[in-house]
Design a protein around this motif. Structure first.
Motif, PDB file in Angstrom:
ATOM      1  N   GLU A 126       0.807  -1.217  -0.167  1.00 23.15           N
ATOM      2  CA  GLU A 126       0.020   0.075   0.109  1.00 23.15           C
ATOM      3  C   GLU A 126       0.702   1.188   0.026  1.00 23.15           C
ATOM      4  OE1 GLU A 126      -2.454  -0.453   3.369  1.00 23.15           O
ATOM      5  OE2 GLU A 126      -0.715  -0.551   4.862  1.00 23.15           O
ATOM      6  N   GLU A 128       1.232   5.787   0.446  1.00 21.61           N
ATOM      7  CA  GLU A 128       0.669   6.768   1.224  1.00 21.61           C
ATOM      8  C   GLU A 128       0.437   8.100   0.310  1.00 21.61           C
ATOM      9  OE1 GLU A 128       1.049  10.643   3.307  1.00 21.61           O
ATOM     10  OE2 GLU A 128       2.445   9.627   2.170  1.00 21.61           O
ATOM     11  N   ARG A 130      -1.293  11.795   1.234  1.00 22.68           N
ATOM     12  CA  ARG A 130      -1.916  12.631   1.948  1.00 22.68           C
ATOM     13  C   ARG A 130      -2.379  12.240   3.373  1.00 22.68           C
ATOM     14  NH1 ARG A 130      -4.038  13.882  -3.183  1.00 22.68           N
ATOM     15  NH2 ARG A 130      -3.476  15.908  -3.929  1.00 22.68           N
ATOM     16  N   GLY A 131      -1.462  11.437   3.880  1.00 22.58           N
ATOM     17  CA  GLY A 131      -1.807  10.804   5.189  1.00 22.58           C
ATOM     18  C   GLY A 131      -2.508   9.621   5.274  1.00 22.58           C
ATOM     19  N   GLN A 132      -3.016   9.086   4.263  1.00 21.71           N
ATOM     20  CA  GLN A 132      -4.049   7.834   4.253  1.00 21.71           C
ATOM     21  C   GLN A 132      -2.983   6.832   3.419  1.00 21.71           C
ATOM     22  OE1 GLN A 132      -6.641   7.824   5.871  1.00 21.71           O
ATOM     23  NE2 GLN A 132      -6.558   9.863   6.637  1.00 21.71           N
ATOM     24  N   TRP A 133      -3.279   5.766   3.699  1.00 21.52           N
ATOM     25  CA  TRP A 133      -2.733   4.450   2.978  1.00 21.52           C
ATOM     26  C   TRP A 133      -3.708   3.908   2.275  1.00 21.52           C
ATOM     27  CZ3 TRP A 133       2.270   3.820   3.272  1.00 21.52           C
ATOM     28  CH2 TRP A 133       3.144   4.368   4.372  1.00 21.52           C
ATOM     29  N   HIS A 134      -3.419   3.351   0.733  1.00 23.73           N
ATOM     30  CA  HIS A 134      -4.198   3.003  -0.006  1.00 23.73           C
ATOM     31  C   HIS A 134      -3.750   1.667  -0.653  1.00 23.73           C
ATOM     32  CE1 HIS A 134      -6.444   6.705  -0.046  1.00 23.73           C
ATOM     33  NE2 HIS A 134      -5.447   7.306  -0.081  1.00 23.73           N
ATOM     34  N   ALA A 216      -2.101  10.868  10.253  1.00 20.04           N
ATOM     35  CA  ALA A 216      -3.356  10.766   9.184  1.00 20.04           C
ATOM     36  C   ALA A 216      -3.798  11.986   8.943  1.00 20.04           C
ATOM     37  CB  ALA A 216      -4.336   9.613  10.132  1.00 20.04           C
ATOM     38  N   SER A 217      -3.477  12.898  10.001  1.00 18.08           N
ATOM     39  CA  SER A 217      -4.064  14.166   9.607  1.00 18.08           C
ATOM     40  C   SER A 217      -3.071  15.182   8.936  1.00 18.08           C
ATOM     41  CB  SER A 217      -4.579  14.935  10.906  1.00 18.08           C
ATOM     42  OG  SER A 217      -3.381  15.041  11.583  1.00 18.08           O
ATOM     43  N   SER A 219      -0.198  15.872   5.467  1.00 16.07           N
ATOM     44  CA  SER A 219       0.073  15.392   4.374  1.00 16.07           C
ATOM     45  C   SER A 219       1.693  15.083   4.025  1.00 16.07           C
ATOM     46  CB  SER A 219      -0.174  16.400   3.193  1.00 16.07           C
ATOM     47  OG  SER A 219       0.326  17.546   3.402  1.00 16.07           O
TER      48      SER A 219
END
Length: 589
Positions: A126, A128, A130-134, A216-217, A219
């Motif tokens: 996965e 990263e 903007r602070g989120q994992w995909h 997570a908040s 980037s």
């Protein structure tokens, strides 16, 4: 009788020599391909034709493996690196070449350990954003799993996601670390934008988290300062590409505070011309060390401007001294050559630990107080007031300038003034110059931009500069090895509080006198934060990231316009860009 005698002789000759030699066998056909080679066509990897597959497999079995191979579709360069994902096909354009996974090349080496048995669906990669994992899509997850089962493990994996093409860097470092640390970086091939990638296998308890702490908040990923004061997160994130650390220098700690034994060695000491350079000249007995006092040579070498001729005593004269680095200078007609006392060991510079900053400005090093006669008829360039009116009968001086050579004359035209002249010839009143250099912390002349002191730029304060020596030639350069350099900047915030994106840049320098000197100057520029700047991308509007102040060669082959070799003006052009950013040969004295 004669016929019988001839027959006896023929029988005797046949007995002595044995049976006549057989006709040479026709060349054996190339065997059935064991690996499937593919080339990247826009967004799809396609296999080569059957005949090309046979040729490539035959060359893959050669020892040593050839660097370039000709096939029907053109030339494949760096074929000896094809198993590591670094080969390219050259036609009108360059295309990536790979071996379809899984593959296993028997080159005499074996994996240092066995990886856990990973079944489809039991792991995932996965990235990263903007602070989120995909998570990647399932077909790509399955393909990456096949590369994990291959040997040797590739250093980079090229994949596509229309309309983009990407490279997954440091893939081999993940395997060598047995998934216990993550140095994975996803790079957009066109825009050079990078993202952090991690590996997870929850069922086996494997969590290869990135070396930096991500909120997570937020980037941007910020490195964590360790107890020893180092930013281990940056080193852990960016050391995967350089595993052959060689000798020289001490290793830095790795990512996450745990220490990475593969971290590149820190620079052992600073390069100095007088200690690290030796001058030789060619005589009838070959190349001999120069027995003359080399002090005047080094002094003239760093002087600005450099002289074209240099007189050494009454019997020695150097001509074409401006061509010293390229080997064009001559001592009494004999060629001069520069050599280095020690070869350059692989190493790195890590910011912010190695930042170079200027202390308090000392004007005594860069100019002088003007007398009344010298100031008459001149105005301050900043405030436009007459310099002759800036009287200082007591010889007072600004605390920010602190000139130690102010003249103490009591009367007449030699009386001291509050006018100051820089060595570049431009004059100012002391209050204006004090504000410029002292309060505003400028280091360049307001008129001609000549640097007085250490120029500090707006390059990111956090990053790593690697260098290592690789085998191979660069077109147009007379050397058998070259330097591979790499700059890595994580996401961060600039001096004004504006967030910028990460970037990875690599390039190549020849292992000759010009290339070695440029590399040493790159070190200085990187420490002073002038090697790069910060700006918006020309291809991605609004993408704020590190940009070039000093251009580097990002290709080993190709024209100068394509940022490759050959380039006969490499040293001249690069030295000019360095000088415009306040870095000169004088900084190596």
């Amino acid at each position: 009788r004669q016929q019988n005698h001839q027959q006896q002789q023929q029988q005797h000759t046949a007995t002595m020599l044995g049976p006549p030699p057989k006709a040479p066998a026709p060349p054996a056909p190339i065997g059935t391909p064991s690996c499937v080679f593919e080339w990247l066509d826009d967004f799809t990897f396609k296999p080569f034709e059957a005949r090309d597959q046979q040729i490539l497999n035959a060359h893959l079995q050669m020892r040593p493996c050839p660097r370039n191979v000709n096939v029907s579709r053109g030339i494949i360069e760096h074929f000896d690196r094809v198993a590591y994902g670094e080969a390219e096909q050259v036609t009108r354009i360059r295309r990536y070449i790979r071996i379809r996974p899984p593959y296993r090349i028997h080159d005499g080496s074996t994996p240092p350990h066995r990886l856990p048995d990973l079944t489809p669906g039991s792991f995932f990669f996965e990235y990263e954003d903007r602070g989120q994992w995909h998570q990647y899509k399932q077909p790509l997850q399955a393909e990456l799993g096949l590369f994990l089962k291959s040997w040797p493990w590739p250093k980079q994996v090229v994949f596509t996601e229309q309309p983009h093409r990407y490279r997954l860097l440091n893939f081999d470092a993940l395997c060598h670390a047995q998934f216990k640390s993550s140095n994975l970086i996803q790079e957009n091939i066109k825009t050079k934008t990078t993202r952090t990638v991690q590996f997870r296998a929850p069922g086996l308890g494997l969590y290869s988290l990135p070396s930096t702490t991500t909120s997570a908040s937020s980037s941007s990923s910020r490195p964590v300062r360790q107890r020893d004061g180092s930013f281990g997160g940056i080193a852990g994130k960016f050391t995967g590409a350089f595993r052959r650390t060689g000798t020289g220098g001490s290793s830095t700690s790795g990512g996450g505070g745990g220490g990475d034994r593969h971290a590149p060695p820190r620079e052992a000491r600073q390069f100095r011309l007088k200690h690290d350079v030796q001058v030789s000249h060619r005589t009838s007995r070959g190349w001999q060390p120069l027995m003359l006092d080399q002090g005047p040579i080094f002094a003239a070498w760093v002087a600005e401007p450099r002289q074209k001729e240099l007189q050494l005593g009454s019997a020695a004269k150097i001509t074409d001294f401006h061509l010293f680095e390229s080997g064009g200078a001559k001592l009494n007609g004999d060629p001069l050559a520069i050599s280095f006392v020690q070869p350059l060991a692989p190493g790195s510079i890590q910011l912010p630990q190695d930042l170079e900053v200027e202390g308090e400005f000392d004007a005594a090093r860069f100019g002088k107080y003007m007398t009344e006669a010298e100031a008459r008829g001149k105005d301050c360039i900043i405030c436009t007031e007459a310099l002759s009116a800036q009287r200082d009968p007591r010889g007072l001086c600004s605390s920010s300038l602190r000139p130690s050579n102010a003249m103490e004359v009591d009367e007449g035209d030699g009386a001291p003034t509050k006018a100051f002249e820089l060595w570049c010839g431009h004059s100012f009143c002391v209050p204006c110059l004090s504000t410029w250099f002292g309060e505003q912390h400028k280091v360049k002349c307001p008129v001609c931009s000549k640097a007085f002191g250490v120029v500090t730029g707006n390059q990111p304060r956090e990053g790593i500069f690697f260098w290592t020596e690789e085998s191979g030639a660069l077109p147009g350069r007379n050397c058998s090895t070259y330097f591979r350099i790499e700059f890595r900047f994580p996401d961060g915030v600039d001096d004004e509080g504006k967030s910028y994106h990460s970037r990875i840049v690599w390039g190549y320098l020849p292992n000759d006198v010009e290339g070695r000197l440029l590399l040493e100057l790159f070190k200085v520029a990187f420490k002073r934060r002038v090697m790069f700047g910060l700006g918006d991308s020309m291809t991605r509007p609004g993408h704020y990231f590190p940009t070039y102040n000093v251009h580097i060669k990002t290709k080993r082959e190709g024209s100068a316009e394509e940022h490759g070799y050959p380039d006969p003006k490499l040293f001249e052009n690069t030295l000019g860009e360095l000088e415009r950013n306040g870095v000169t040969i004088k900084d190596l004295r």
